[in-house]
Design a protein around this motif. Structure first.
Motif: not given
Length: 224
Positions: A197-202, A206-215
């Protein structure tokens, strides 16, 4: 939470707004502080009232719920405001874009009163409302394999273990399930999640899920 959870209701149907207000105001520890009939009004009231949670209908006139969510979640003065998107259908085409826009989760409008109240409470604590099974279905339904992944450079700095945890989160595993899968303690999993959460500024899970798929780190249907 010591103080009452302050909720802004955004829906173009007055009857539904009234029903949500009655439910929220009759729930100990919650208070409805305003109602908006369209997205533009929701943004204006969010900026003025600074609610803890916005119940956001995705289909509204003037400005739809996705655009309103994006406005609220990108406003640096509203970092403490969380959006809970509401939709009539569990596979509504607007759900994934709403999560991309910054919503912390979504629920169906026909959810039981107790589930909706629980969802508001979870959102207010900074977590995301995406049950594991719902996470899988939403991502599988709305991520587009033909779309090029966004730059994976934002994953630079993540350890190999953190990337493993992120993939498992994207596949809908709970912290307890991740603990079992990786054979590590639950506190260790929580530490990894906090680091992500800290490193990805999430904002939340729910936002971690989005980042994992978008990248492109995670893909629909990939095995865990």
């Amino acid at each position: 939470m010591a103080d009452a959870v302050r909720v802004l209701i955004a829906d173009d149907q007055a009857l539904l707004r009234g029903s949500f207000r009655v439910l929220i105001d009759s729930t100990p520890g919650m208070k409805a502080i305003g109602e908006a009939g369209d997205g533009a009004e929701a943004v204006e009231l969010a900026r003025r009232l600074k609610p803890d949670v916005v119940l956001m209908d995705l289909r509204m006139p003037v400005m739809d719920g996705i655009a309103a969510t994006r406005e609220i979640c990108s406003d640096e003065t509203l970092t403490g405001v969380r959006v809970l998107a509401l939709t009539m259908f569990d596979m509504d085409e607007y759900v994934y874009p709403a999560l991309q826009a910054g919503a912390s989760g979504f629920m169906l409008k026909d959810a039981s009163p107790s589930d909706l109240v629980a969802g508001i409470r979870v959102i207010a604590t900074g977590e995301g409302v995406l049950a594991p099974t719902v996470t899988r279905r939403v991502i599988a339904g709305f991520s587009r394999p033909t779309d090029p992944p966004r730059p994976a450079s934002r994953l630079v700095g993540l350890t190999k273990r953190e990337q493993e945890v992120l993939v498992l989160i994207a596949n809908g595993l709970s912290n307890a399930e991740i603990s079992d899968h990786l054979v590590i303690s639950l506190p260790t999993v929580k530490t990894h999640v906090s680091s992500l959460l800290s490193k990805l500024h999430a904002r939340d899970r729910a936002q971690l899920v989005i980042i994992a798929y978008e990248t492109g780190l995670a893909e629909p249907g990939m095995p865990t």
